[in-house]
Write a protein that holds these residues in place. Structure first.
Motif, PDB file in Angstrom:
ATOM      1  N   VAL A  22       0.859  -1.186   0.000  1.00 34.17           N
ATOM      2  CA  VAL A  22       0.000   0.000   0.000  1.00 34.17           C
ATOM      3  C   VAL A  22       0.894   1.235   0.000  1.00 34.17           C
ATOM      4  O   VAL A  22       2.106   1.139   0.196  1.00 34.17           O
ATOM      5  CB  VAL A  22      -0.929   0.008   1.250  1.00 34.17           C
ATOM      6  N   ASP A  23       0.312   2.399  -0.239  1.00 36.01           N
ATOM      7  CA  ASP A  23       1.063   3.646  -0.085  1.00 36.01           C
ATOM      8  C   ASP A  23       0.536   4.355   1.150  1.00 36.01           C
ATOM      9  O   ASP A  23      -0.464   5.061   1.098  1.00 36.01           O
ATOM     10  CB  ASP A  23       0.930   4.531  -1.334  1.00 36.01           C
ATOM     11  N   PHE A  24       1.200   4.086   2.272  1.00 32.28           N
ATOM     12  CA  PHE A  24       0.873   4.763   3.531  1.00 32.28           C
ATOM     13  C   PHE A  24       1.902   5.869   3.795  1.00 32.28           C
ATOM     14  O   PHE A  24       2.248   6.161   4.941  1.00 32.28           O
ATOM     15  CB  PHE A  24       0.864   3.767   4.705  1.00 32.28           C
ATOM     16  N   SER A  60       4.600  -0.759   3.326  1.00 31.56           N
ATOM     17  CA  SER A  60       4.677   0.547   2.674  1.00 31.56           C
ATOM     18  C   SER A  60       5.997   1.219   3.036  1.00 31.56           C
ATOM     19  O   SER A  60       6.683   0.803   3.970  1.00 31.56           O
ATOM     20  CB  SER A  60       3.530   1.435   3.159  1.00 31.56           C
ATOM     21  N   HIS A  61       6.319   2.270   2.277  1.00 29.78           N
ATOM     22  CA  HIS A  61       7.377   3.165   2.735  1.00 29.78           C
ATOM     23  C   HIS A  61       6.702   4.355   3.409  1.00 29.78           C
ATOM     24  O   HIS A  61       5.486   4.535   3.291  1.00 29.78           O
ATOM     25  CB  HIS A  61       8.250   3.641   1.569  1.00 29.78           C
ATOM     26  N   LEU A  62       7.492   5.148   4.114  1.00 31.09           N
ATOM     27  CA  LEU A  62       7.012   6.434   4.613  1.00 31.09           C
ATOM     28  C   LEU A  62       8.208   7.377   4.544  1.00 31.09           C
ATOM     29  O   LEU A  62       9.263   7.105   5.134  1.00 31.09           O
ATOM     30  CB  LEU A  62       6.482   6.309   6.039  1.00 31.09           C
ATOM     31  N   PHE A 149      -1.013   2.890  -5.542  1.00 33.23           N
ATOM     32  CA  PHE A 149      -0.939   3.672  -6.785  1.00 33.23           C
ATOM     33  C   PHE A 149       0.143   4.753  -6.694  1.00 33.23           C
ATOM     34  O   PHE A 149       0.922   4.952  -7.620  1.00 33.23           O
ATOM     35  CB  PHE A 149      -2.285   4.317  -7.116  1.00 33.23           C
ATOM     36  N   GLY A 150       0.196   5.444  -5.549  1.00 34.16           N
ATOM     37  CA  GLY A 150       1.142   6.561  -5.390  1.00 34.16           C
ATOM     38  C   GLY A 150       2.594   6.178  -5.553  1.00 34.16           C
ATOM     39  O   GLY A 150       3.458   7.035  -5.764  1.00 34.16           O
ATOM     40  N   THR A 151       2.906   4.878  -5.455  1.00 36.04           N
ATOM     41  CA  THR A 151       4.286   4.415  -5.569  1.00 36.04           C
ATOM     42  C   THR A 151       4.469   3.483  -6.766  1.00 36.04           C
ATOM     43  O   THR A 151       5.559   2.934  -6.963  1.00 36.04           O
ATOM     44  CB  THR A 151       4.716   3.676  -4.277  1.00 36.04           C
ATOM     45  N   HIS A 153       4.939   4.027  -9.728  1.00 36.26           N
ATOM     46  CA  HIS A 153       5.937   4.472 -10.714  1.00 36.26           C
ATOM     47  C   HIS A 153       7.362   4.195 -10.243  1.00 36.26           C
ATOM     48  O   HIS A 153       8.310   4.537 -10.940  1.00 36.26           O
ATOM     49  CB  HIS A 153       5.762   5.965 -11.021  1.00 36.26           C
ATOM     50  N   ARG A 154       7.508   3.612  -9.067  1.00 35.62           N
ATOM     51  CA  ARG A 154       8.843   3.314  -8.538  1.00 35.62           C
ATOM     52  C   ARG A 154       9.155   1.835  -8.726  1.00 35.62           C
ATOM     53  O   ARG A 154       8.454   0.986  -8.159  1.00 35.62           O
ATOM     54  CB  ARG A 154       8.904   3.644  -7.038  1.00 35.62           C
ATOM     55  N   ALA A 155      10.191   1.521  -9.490  1.00 34.17           N
ATOM     56  CA  ALA A 155      10.597   0.118  -9.657  1.00 34.17           C
ATOM     57  C   ALA A 155      11.460  -0.258  -8.459  1.00 34.17           C
ATOM     58  O   ALA A 155      12.681  -0.336  -8.548  1.00 34.17           O
ATOM     59  CB  ALA A 155      11.346  -0.050 -10.963  1.00 34.17           C
ATOM     60  N   SER A 203      12.467  14.616  -9.721  1.00 31.30           N
ATOM     61  CA  SER A 203      11.664  13.492 -10.228  1.00 31.30           C
ATOM     62  C   SER A 203      10.485  13.949 -11.074  1.00 31.30           C
ATOM     63  O   SER A 203       9.861  13.135 -11.738  1.00 31.30           O
ATOM     64  CB  SER A 203      11.224  12.552  -9.104  1.00 31.30           C
ATOM     65  N   LYS A 204      10.178  15.250 -11.092  1.00 30.37           N
ATOM     66  CA  LYS A 204       8.985  15.685 -11.838  1.00 30.37           C
ATOM     67  C   LYS A 204       9.265  16.657 -12.977  1.00 30.37           C
ATOM     68  O   LYS A 204       8.427  16.815 -13.870  1.00 30.37           O
ATOM     69  CB  LYS A 204       7.975  16.299 -10.876  1.00 30.37           C
ATOM     70  N   ILE A 205      10.430  17.268 -12.978  1.00 34.44           N
ATOM     71  CA  ILE A 205      10.683  18.316 -13.961  1.00 34.44           C
ATOM     72  C   ILE A 205      10.677  17.754 -15.395  1.00 34.44           C
ATOM     73  O   ILE A 205      10.221  18.415 -16.326  1.00 34.44           O
ATOM     74  CB  ILE A 205      11.994  19.089 -13.620  1.00 34.44           C
ATOM     75  N   GLY A 375       1.046  11.653  -6.951  1.00 28.82           N
ATOM     76  CA  GLY A 375       1.496  12.829  -7.702  1.00 28.82           C
ATOM     77  C   GLY A 375       2.414  12.401  -8.840  1.00 28.82           C
ATOM     78  O   GLY A 375       2.087  12.526 -10.021  1.00 28.82           O
ATOM     79  N   GLY A 376       3.573  11.848  -8.466  1.00 29.53           N
ATOM     80  CA  GLY A 376       4.531  11.377  -9.476  1.00 29.53           C
ATOM     81  C   GLY A 376       3.898  10.327 -10.376  1.00 29.53           C
ATOM     82  O   GLY A 376       4.094  10.338 -11.603  1.00 29.53           O
ATOM     83  N   ALA A 377       3.116   9.423  -9.786  1.00 28.92           N
ATOM     84  CA  ALA A 377       2.494   8.346 -10.578  1.00 28.92           C
ATOM     85  C   ALA A 377       1.501   8.922 -11.586  1.00 28.92           C
ATOM     86  O   ALA A 377       1.480   8.514 -12.757  1.00 28.92           O
ATOM     87  CB  ALA A 377       1.793   7.352  -9.653  1.00 28.92           C
TER      88      ALA A 377
END
Ligand SMILES: Nc1ncnc2c1ncn2[C@@H]1O[C@H](COP(=O)(O)OP(=O)(O)O)[C@@H](O)[C@H]1O
Ligand SMILES: O=C(OP(=O)(O)O)[C@H](O)COP(=O)(O)O
Length: 397
Positions: A22-24, A60-62, A149-151, A153-155, A203-205, A375-377
């Motif tokens: 999950v993305d907590f 999850s990560h935090l 979902f929020g994570t 995009h991270r492999a 990571s977003k530019i 956001g990034g995802a």
């Protein structure tokens, strides 16, 4: 495009150990969760698994820990407590992720139990996507569910790793986010205005380059703006910046000009002499930021400019606050933009942990069309990219 991966509906979870990412990654203040959107968003899948008698292992990560051991202020315990509070379920927590203590806690689970493991990023192998991480985590489960979902995009180890060893399916949140966002982004109603701010500049530019191709107007604020100021030859004092991206930022400004896409940058800013709750802001024009000041928010002239651009939009995609909104004295720009989006007659998509926390702080969530937990995802989806976490799941038949 319909979701093409298997979901929890497609597998039998009765009595099985279900390992779920999950993305907590929630905002915390003094050990308390200040915005619980991401925890709430995971509840439908967790409840479904519990109703179907699964033994549920959540991970999850935090934040962004250094990765060489526990950092108590980034423990997942407050998120586990929040889940218990929101659901009324008994939620167990173990202060271990990859060791014997975690394995023993998993072994002790009964059907319907819920266990939260400690922050997966307390070990640097997670972010490096070391195969060993996927293997250890996979040993805790019979099936793997990705609902982060929020994570996605991270492999990284806990996002893509277990899928190499276990049947791997999506949770309801992941499915809904991908479905909703891909359908809106496929053919956005125009004018399409994209708003990008926040602090995760590197990571977003890069995505901004793509937004120049798809949006009619691109509004830039928050920490993202200062790299563009440098590209324009302005001094930015001690503001957040990404030196490696200055040249690309300049190329993007040129590309937008050539294509007739409007890029709006702040024309004035609220600056302060340090980053802190007691910092006092003053307004300066963008080409006059003193050497010892940092940009903390957009200024009043910029608010008016951005409000006008948003008023005419038919689709708005927003990721990243316009300023350090957690401090009330620097929240005004983000609030003005949020109100402009809420008041405009458009399809509005807000993405990102902090952006959503900002919208909630201003009480405007129910005025938005879609609040995304990523956001990034969501930025990668707007770019048309596949998300590695989703790619790793089993295809629907
Ligand atoms: N000018 C700025 N300087 C430093 N940090 C900023 C600035 N503007 C916004 N921020 C910070 O950006 C953070 C959110 O950025 P980010 O993580 O990219 O957004 P999201 O979580 O919505 O994807 C917030 O904590 C906010 O305080
Ligand atoms: O908060 C997150 O991303 P977001 O700020 O882009 O929404 C995710 O939890 C990913 O975190 P990360 O950017 O530290 O990998």
């Amino acid at each position: 495009m319909a979701f093409t991966k298997k979901t929890v509906r497609d597998i039998d979870v009765d009595g099985k150990r279900v390992l779920m990412r999950v993305d907590f990654n929630v905002p915390l203040k003094d050990g308390v969760v200040t915005d619980d959107t991401r925890v709430r968003a995971a509840i439908p899948t967790i409840s479904y698994l519990k109703e179907h008698n699964a033994k549920i292992i959540l991970m999850s990560h935090l934040g962004r820990p250094k990765g060489d051991g526990p950092e108590p202020e980034l423990s997942l315990k407050p998120a586990a407590d929040k889940l218990a509070e929101l659901t009324g379920f008994d939620v167990k927590f173990v202060d271990d992720t990859y060791g014997e203590k975690a394995a023993a806690a998993v072994d002790a689970l009964e059907p319907g139990d819920i266990l939260v493991l400690e922050n997966v990023r307390f070990d640097k192998r997670e972010k490096k996507n070391d195969p060993e991480i996927g293997k250890i985590l996979a040993s805790y489960g019979d099936v793997f569910v990705l609902d982060a979902f929020g994570t996605a995009h991270r492999a990284q180890g806990s996002v893509v790793g277990p899928a190499a060893y276990l049947p791997a399916v999506a949770g309801f949140l992941l499915e809904k986010e991908v479905d909703t966002l891909t359908s809106i982004f496929a053919e956005p109603e125009r004018p399409f205005v994209a708003i990008v701010g926040g602090s995760k500049v590197s990571s977003k530019i890069g995505v901004l380059d793509h937004l120049i191709d798809s949006a009619d107007t691109l509004i830039i604020g928050g920490g993202m703006a200062y790299t563009f100021f440098l590209a324009k030859g302005y001094a930015v004092g001690t503001s957040l910046k990404e030196e490696d991206w200055i040249e690309r930022a300049g190329e993007m400004l040129k590309k937008a000009e050539d294509k007739g896409v409007k890029i709006l940058l702040p024309i004035d800013n609220i600056v302060a002499d340090h980053f802190g709750e007691d910092a006092v802001g003053e307004v300066v024009d963008s080409d006059k930021i003193p050497a010892d000041r940092m940009g903390m928010d957009i200024g009043p002239k910029t608010e008016a400019l951005y409000t006008e651009a948003i008023a005419g939009a038919k689709t708005v995609f927003w990721n990243g606050p316009m300023g350090v909104f957690e401090m009330d004295q620097f929240a005004h720009g983000t609030e003005a933009v949020a109100r402009a989006v809420a008041d405009s007659d458009c399809t509005s998509i807000i993405g990102g942990g902090d952006s959503v926390a900002a919208i909630n702080k201003f009480g405007l969530a129910d005025k938005m069309s879609w609040i995304s937990t990523g956001g990034g995802a969501s930025m990668e989806l707007v770019e048309g990219k596949a998300l590695p976490g989703v790619e790793a799941l089993n295809d629907a038949e």
